[in-house]
Design a protein around this motif. Structure first.
Motif, PDB file in Angstrom:
ATOM      1  N   GLU A 137       2.774  15.512  97.840  1.00 51.18           N
ATOM      2  CA  GLU A 137       1.411  15.154  97.412  1.00 51.18           C
ATOM      3  C   GLU A 137       0.457  16.335  97.592  1.00 51.18           C
ATOM      4  O   GLU A 137      -0.414  16.568  96.764  1.00 51.18           O
ATOM      5  N   ARG A 138       0.625  17.100  98.683  1.00 46.71           N
ATOM      6  CA  ARG A 138      -0.194  18.302  98.883  1.00 46.71           C
ATOM      7  C   ARG A 138       0.113  19.346  97.804  1.00 46.71           C
ATOM      8  O   ARG A 138      -0.793  20.008  97.284  1.00 46.71           O
ATOM      9  N   SER A 139       1.373  19.491  97.450  1.00 49.34           N
ATOM     10  CA  SER A 139       1.753  20.424  96.380  1.00 49.34           C
ATOM     11  C   SER A 139       1.126  19.995  95.050  1.00 49.34           C
ATOM     12  O   SER A 139       0.633  20.833  94.294  1.00 49.34           O
ATOM     13  N   LEU A 140       1.145  18.701  94.788  1.00 49.15           N
ATOM     14  CA  LEU A 140       0.543  18.182  93.555  1.00 49.15           C
ATOM     15  C   LEU A 140      -0.962  18.453  93.529  1.00 49.15           C
ATOM     16  O   LEU A 140      -1.508  18.842  92.491  1.00 49.15           O
ATOM     17  N   GLU A 141      -1.617  18.270  94.674  1.00 49.82           N
ATOM     18  CA  GLU A 141      -3.052  18.575  94.750  1.00 49.82           C
ATOM     19  C   GLU A 141      -3.313  20.048  94.429  1.00 49.82           C
ATOM     20  O   GLU A 141      -4.255  20.378  93.710  1.00 49.82           O
ATOM     21  N   MET A 142      -2.472  20.932  94.960  1.00 47.85           N
ATOM     22  CA  MET A 142      -2.648  22.366  94.703  1.00 47.85           C
ATOM     23  C   MET A 142      -2.405  22.692  93.236  1.00 47.85           C
ATOM     24  O   MET A 142      -3.131  23.501  92.643  1.00 47.85           O
ATOM     25  N   ILE A 143      -1.423  22.063  92.642  1.00 45.57           N
ATOM     26  CA  ILE A 143      -1.155  22.278  91.213  1.00 45.57           C
ATOM     27  C   ILE A 143      -2.357  21.832  90.384  1.00 45.57           C
ATOM     28  O   ILE A 143      -2.783  22.531  89.452  1.00 45.57           O
ATOM     29  N   LYS A 144      -2.936  20.694  90.745  1.00 44.78           N
ATOM     30  CA  LYS A 144      -4.127  20.212  90.025  1.00 44.78           C
ATOM     31  C   LYS A 144      -5.301  21.176  90.199  1.00 44.78           C
ATOM     32  O   LYS A 144      -6.051  21.426  89.256  1.00 44.78           O
ATOM     33  N   LYS A 145      -5.436  21.717  91.398  1.00 41.34           N
ATOM     34  CA  LYS A 145      -6.503  22.700  91.654  1.00 41.34           C
ATOM     35  C   LYS A 145      -6.290  23.949  90.803  1.00 41.34           C
ATOM     36  O   LYS A 145      -7.231  24.473  90.194  1.00 41.34           O
ATOM     37  N   LEU A 146      -5.053  24.431  90.728  1.00 39.94           N
ATOM     38  CA  LEU A 146      -4.748  25.598  89.898  1.00 39.94           C
ATOM     39  C   LEU A 146      -4.999  25.302  88.419  1.00 39.94           C
ATOM     40  O   LEU A 146      -5.487  26.164  87.686  1.00 39.94           O
ATOM     41  N   GLN A 147      -4.703  24.078  87.990  1.00 41.88           N
ATOM     42  CA  GLN A 147      -4.978  23.698  86.599  1.00 41.88           C
ATOM     43  C   GLN A 147      -6.467  23.711  86.301  1.00 41.88           C
ATOM     44  O   GLN A 147      -6.891  24.169  85.253  1.00 41.88           O
ATOM     45  N   SER A 148      -7.247  23.200  87.235  1.00 39.53           N
ATOM     46  CA  SER A 148      -8.692  23.139  86.997  1.00 39.53           C
ATOM     47  C   SER A 148      -9.321  24.533  87.005  1.00 39.53           C
ATOM     48  O   SER A 148     -10.362  24.746  86.390  1.00 39.53           O
ATOM     49  N   GLU A 149      -8.686  25.485  87.674  1.00 39.81           N
ATOM     50  CA  GLU A 149      -9.234  26.831  87.786  1.00 39.81           C
ATOM     51  C   GLU A 149      -8.555  27.856  86.867  1.00 39.81           C
ATOM     52  O   GLU A 149      -8.924  29.028  86.878  1.00 39.81           O
ATOM     53  N   LYS A 150      -7.585  27.432  86.043  1.00 44.40           N
ATOM     54  CA  LYS A 150      -6.829  28.416  85.265  1.00 44.40           C
ATOM     55  C   LYS A 150      -7.657  29.102  84.177  1.00 44.40           C
ATOM     56  O   LYS A 150      -7.360  30.226  83.786  1.00 44.40           O
ATOM     57  N   ASP A 151      -8.706  28.458  83.681  1.00 47.58           N
ATOM     58  CA  ASP A 151      -9.553  29.067  82.656  1.00 47.58           C
ATOM     59  C   ASP A 151     -10.739  29.811  83.265  1.00 47.58           C
ATOM     60  O   ASP A 151     -11.530  30.410  82.553  1.00 47.58           O
ATOM     61  N   SER A 152     -10.858  29.776  84.571  1.00 45.73           N
ATOM     62  CA  SER A 152     -11.951  30.450  85.268  1.00 45.73           C
ATOM     63  C   SER A 152     -11.655  31.952  85.345  1.00 45.73           C
ATOM     64  O   SER A 152     -10.509  32.389  85.286  1.00 45.73           O
ATOM     65  N   SER A 153     -12.702  32.726  85.495  1.00 51.34           N
ATOM     66  CA  SER A 153     -12.510  34.178  85.635  1.00 51.34           C
ATOM     67  C   SER A 153     -12.498  34.592  87.102  1.00 51.34           C
ATOM     68  O   SER A 153     -12.263  35.760  87.413  1.00 51.34           O
ATOM     69  N   GLN A 154     -12.769  33.658  87.996  1.00 52.76           N
ATOM     70  CA  GLN A 154     -12.815  33.977  89.427  1.00 52.76           C
ATOM     71  C   GLN A 154     -11.461  33.721  90.093  1.00 52.76           C
ATOM     72  O   GLN A 154     -10.747  32.785  89.746  1.00 52.76           O
ATOM     73  N   ASP A 155     -11.168  34.572  91.082  1.00 52.91           N
ATOM     74  CA  ASP A 155      -9.960  34.369  91.880  1.00 52.91           C
ATOM     75  C   ASP A 155     -10.208  33.225  92.860  1.00 52.91           C
ATOM     76  O   ASP A 155     -11.339  32.947  93.248  1.00 52.91           O
ATOM     77  N   LEU A 156      -9.128  32.593  93.260  1.00 54.29           N
ATOM     78  CA  LEU A 156      -9.199  31.480  94.209  1.00 54.29           C
ATOM     79  C   LEU A 156      -8.853  31.994  95.602  1.00 54.29           C
ATOM     80  O   LEU A 156      -7.821  32.644  95.788  1.00 54.29           O
ATOM     81  N   ASP A 157      -9.702  31.733  96.577  1.00 53.88           N
ATOM     82  CA  ASP A 157      -9.393  32.043  97.971  1.00 53.88           C
ATOM     83  C   ASP A 157      -8.791  30.788  98.591  1.00 53.88           C
ATOM     84  O   ASP A 157      -9.452  29.742  98.647  1.00 53.88           O
ATOM     85  N   ILE A 158      -7.561  30.886  99.014  1.00 58.61           N
ATOM     86  CA  ILE A 158      -6.888  29.707  99.574  1.00 58.61           C
ATOM     87  C   ILE A 158      -6.207  30.060 100.885  1.00 58.61           C
ATOM     88  O   ILE A 158      -5.992  31.225 101.203  1.00 58.61           O
TER      89      ILE A 158
END
Length: 191
Positions: free
Chosen positions: A80-101
């Motif tokens: 479930e945590r992996s799925l949450e991270m995948i959803k987060k990456l999907q929501s940010e894939k069109d963004s121009s900013q890097d993700l700090d995780i």
């Protein structure tokens, strides 16, 4: 993932059997008739030994089912945590900013990472296998794995209850046969 047994919950509850094929312990209603069976030959020691073996087998099954239950209960939150991270990456894939995780490196050890927008992710499948998936494929795989794991957990919990009933029935049968033998010996002594 293993294929799930095709029995539905309704079919299973009607037959009172287990998902994993655990044999049902027959309750000894009439001890005299039970002991008169050809396989028992009226030998109490033989019958008690057989019932004790069955009891041990049920205890072993309970141990294995409890281990499976613990494994499923630990894997589901991880997925479930992996799925949450995948959803987060999907929501940010069109963004121009890097993700700090922060990600889990090992038990209670986290590491910081900067992740650029991406449309792919690597999933650890176990057995030293890691595969790259698109975010959509990864999400559908994780959803499927979580659903299967929840179903399997439900089946294991059902089987755990079932096997506990079986060793209780076996314990009662052992007590009934033992008491039958005590009464028989007392009757023999008094005559």
């Amino acid at each position: 993932m293993e294929e799930i047994n095709n029995k539905t919950d309704n079919e299973l509850s009607e037959t009172k059997k287990s998902y994993s094929g655990i044999p049902e312990a027959a309750f000894v209603e009439d001890v005299d008739a039970f002991m008169a069976l050809a396989e028992n030959e009226g030998k109490v020691d033989k019958v008690l030994k057989k019932l004790d073996e069955n009891h041990s087998k049920y205890k072993f099954m309970e141990y294995n089912l409890a281990s499976q239950k613990r494994r499923w209960k630990s894997q589901i939150p991880e997925w479930e945590r992996s799925l949450e991270m995948i959803k987060k990456l999907q929501s940010e894939k069109d963004s121009s900013q890097d993700l700090d995780i922060q990600f889990l490196l090992s038990e209670q050890v986290y590491a910081k990472a900067v992740v650029p927008p991406t449309d792919k992710v690597c999933l650890w499948l176990g057995a030293n296998v890691m595969l790259e998936y698109t975010l959509d494929d990864a999400q559908s795989l994780m959803v499927k794995n979580i659903d299967v794991a929840k179903t399997k957990l439900k089946h294991v919990e059902h089987d755990l209850d079932f096997v506990r009933d079986q060793f209780t029935t076996t314990e009662v049968n052992m007590a009934r046969v033992y008491n039958w033998d005590v009464k028989r010996r007392q009757a023999t002594k008094s005559t």
